[in-house]
Design a protein around this motif. Structure first.
Motif, PDB file in Angstrom:
ATOM      1  N   GLU A   3      78.812  11.040  80.259  1.00  0.00           N
ATOM      2  CA  GLU A   3      79.011   9.784  80.063  1.00  0.00           C
ATOM      3  C   GLU A   3      78.298   9.124  78.814  1.00  0.00           C
ATOM      4  O   GLU A   3      77.364   9.746  78.222  1.00  0.00           O
ATOM      5  N   THR A   5      77.200   5.354  76.315  1.00  0.00           N
ATOM      6  CA  THR A   5      77.095   3.873  76.358  1.00  0.00           C
ATOM      7  C   THR A   5      77.432   3.418  74.448  1.00  0.00           C
ATOM      8  O   THR A   5      76.879   4.498  73.882  1.00  0.00           O
ATOM      9  N   TYR A  19      79.989   0.673  78.407  1.00  0.00           N
ATOM     10  CA  TYR A  19      79.838   2.048  78.917  1.00  0.00           C
ATOM     11  C   TYR A  19      81.001   2.647  79.019  1.00  0.00           C
ATOM     12  O   TYR A  19      82.323   1.912  79.059  1.00  0.00           O
ATOM     13  N   SER A  65      84.684   2.088  86.366  1.00  0.00           N
ATOM     14  CA  SER A  65      84.089   1.551  85.513  1.00  0.00           C
ATOM     15  C   SER A  65      84.487   1.397  84.019  1.00  0.00           C
ATOM     16  O   SER A  65      84.347   0.491  83.582  1.00  0.00           O
ATOM     17  N   GLN A  69      85.013  -1.989  82.036  1.00  0.00           N
ATOM     18  CA  GLN A  69      84.474  -2.435  80.953  1.00  0.00           C
ATOM     19  C   GLN A  69      85.778  -2.758  79.749  1.00  0.00           C
ATOM     20  O   GLN A  69      85.496  -3.517  78.951  1.00  0.00           O
TER      21      GLN A  69
END
Length: 115
Positions: A3, A5, A19, A65, A69
């Motif tokens: 993952e 950012t 994210y 998620s 986002q």
């Protein structure tokens, strides 16, 4: 699945941390680049959908998620009539490409080899 950012600056100067469940953002955004607002929304939401699809392919369910986002980006972008969005940082960065060793490294130079 790695993952990441990415930090952005909206047209009014506000900074946001975003994210992604996948490094695919690097395929759509470039750290340090400025994007017209509409282009940023298009690139980032496309990348987040791709990221969510990768999660679904691997784990059998979409990434909520990433969808959240995407919704936040679209909602915040709707507050601006235009302007640019700057990608301040993407973490982790992509690894630097490996460079090939210099030819002849550790051996005699071409002029030394010819006698």
């Amino acid at each position: 699945m790695p993952e990441m950012t990415f930090e952005i600056r909206w047209p009014d100067g506000a900074v946001a941390s975003c994210y992604s469940p996948s490094l695919v953002m690097h395929d759509y955004l470039v750290e340090g680049a400025d994007y017209p607002l509409a282009e940023f929304v298009d690139r980032s939401t496309t990348a987040l959908r791709v990221a969510s699809e990768r999660v679904a392919a691997r784990y059998g369910f979409a990434c909520t998620s990433a969808m959240q986002q995407e919704s936040e980006i679209v909602a915040v972008a709707g507050r601006y009539p235009g302007g640019t969005v700057r990608v301040l940082e993407m973490f982790p960065p992509l690894p630097a490409p490996e460079t090939a060793p210099a030819s002849g490294s550790g051996s005699a130079s071409a002029s030394e080899a010819v006698s």
